[in-house]
Scaffold this motif. Sequence first.
Motif, mmCIF file in Angstrom:
data_model
loop_
_atom_site.group_PDB
_atom_site.id
_atom_site.type_symbol
_atom_site.label_atom_id
_atom_site.label_comp_id
_atom_site.label_asym_id
_atom_site.label_seq_id
_atom_site.Cartn_x
_atom_site.Cartn_y
_atom_site.Cartn_z
ATOM 1 N N VAL A 92 7.196 14.183 3.167
ATOM 2 C CA VAL A 92 6.210 12.906 3.612
ATOM 3 C C VAL A 92 5.706 12.517 2.554
ATOM 4 N N TYR A 93 6.211 11.082 2.073
ATOM 5 C CA TYR A 93 5.451 10.318 0.806
ATOM 6 C C TYR A 93 4.380 9.720 1.283
ATOM 7 N N TYR A 94 3.144 10.022 0.461
ATOM 8 C CA TYR A 94 1.865 9.094 0.649
ATOM 9 C C TYR A 94 1.473 8.398 -0.436
ATOM 10 N N CYS A 95 0.863 7.429 -0.182
ATOM 11 C CA CYS A 95 0.228 6.509 -1.068
ATOM 12 C C CYS A 95 -1.375 6.851 -1.130
ATOM 13 N N THR A 96 -1.939 6.763 -2.437
ATOM 14 C CA THR A 96 -2.923 7.187 -2.619
ATOM 15 C C THR A 96 -3.732 6.344 -3.458
ATOM 16 N N ASN A 97 -5.010 6.101 -3.294
ATOM 17 C CA ASN A 97 -6.166 5.325 -3.923
ATOM 18 C C ASN A 97 -6.792 6.396 -4.764
ATOM 19 N N LEU A 98 -6.718 6.438 -6.039
ATOM 20 C CA LEU A 98 -7.180 7.699 -6.661
ATOM 21 C C LEU A 98 -8.798 7.178 -6.817
ATOM 22 N N ARG A 99 -9.054 6.143 -7.147
ATOM 23 C CA ARG A 99 -10.723 5.983 -7.196
ATOM 24 C C ARG A 99 -11.555 6.418 -6.050
ATOM 25 N N PHE A 100 -10.822 5.999 -4.792
ATOM 26 C CA PHE A 100 -11.540 6.332 -3.323
ATOM 27 C C PHE A 100 -11.282 7.769 -2.940
ATOM 28 N N GLY A 101 -10.190 8.280 -3.283
ATOM 29 C CA GLY A 101 -9.395 9.509 -2.567
ATOM 30 C C GLY A 101 -9.101 9.265 -1.218
ATOM 31 N N SER A 102 -8.474 8.042 -0.909
ATOM 32 C CA SER A 102 -7.919 7.631 0.236
ATOM 33 C C SER A 102 -6.361 7.848 0.192
ATOM 34 N N TRP A 103 -5.973 8.117 1.256
ATOM 35 C CA TRP A 103 -4.376 8.473 1.645
ATOM 36 C C TRP A 103 -3.844 7.553 2.561
ATOM 37 N N GLY A 104 -2.693 7.106 2.516
ATOM 38 C CA GLY A 104 -2.077 6.775 3.761
ATOM 39 C C GLY A 104 -1.656 7.425 4.732
ATOM 40 N N GLN A 105 -0.845 6.860 5.744
ATOM 41 C CA GLN A 105 -0.247 8.016 6.853
ATOM 42 C C GLN A 105 0.985 8.719 6.563
ATOM 43 N N GLY A 106 1.668 8.074 5.445
ATOM 44 C CA GLY A 106 2.862 8.807 4.913
ATOM 45 C C GLY A 106 4.192 8.065 5.702
ATOM 46 N N THR A 107 5.183 8.115 4.754
ATOM 47 C CA THR A 107 6.656 7.877 5.207
ATOM 48 C C THR A 107 7.558 9.013 4.846
ATOM 49 N N GLN A 108 8.429 9.184 5.886
ATOM 50 C CA GLN A 108 9.278 10.216 5.530
ATOM 51 C C GLN A 108 10.387 9.927 4.863
ATOM 52 N N VAL A 109 10.837 10.907 3.852
ATOM 53 C CA VAL A 109 12.179 10.817 3.013
ATOM 54 C C VAL A 109 12.810 12.110 3.320
#
Length: 113
Positions: A92-109
């Motif tokens: 599962v691949y996740y996008c992250t905002n490194l400044r706020f430490g936020s992550w998305g819900q992910g997408t399966q590869v």
Amino acid sequence: QVQLVESGGGLVQVGGSLRLSCAASGSIFSINAMGWGRQAPGKQRELVATIAPGGSTNYADSVKGRFTISRDNAKNTLYLQMNSLKPEDTGVYYCTNLRFGSWGQGTQVTVSS
């Protein structure tokens, strides 16, 4: 509130390519360092690529030369171009905002041999 929504995952054969996208909102995208992480089954999440506000990039050794992270600040969108995919890239691949430490819900590869 930072929101990150990934898309573009799917099933691909070994050696194939995929392009992931991450739509970001809730912050000034252009000034935030961003990244892509992944979590393989039974393993911890790992950061595989990062991109600074100015565009400089860094990659994990496991993806260097095959993956390319990029950003379109006008569209508030982060991308991950993945080439020469291997079965060990499955996860599962996740996008992250490194400044706020936020992550998305992910997408399966899933990379099949």
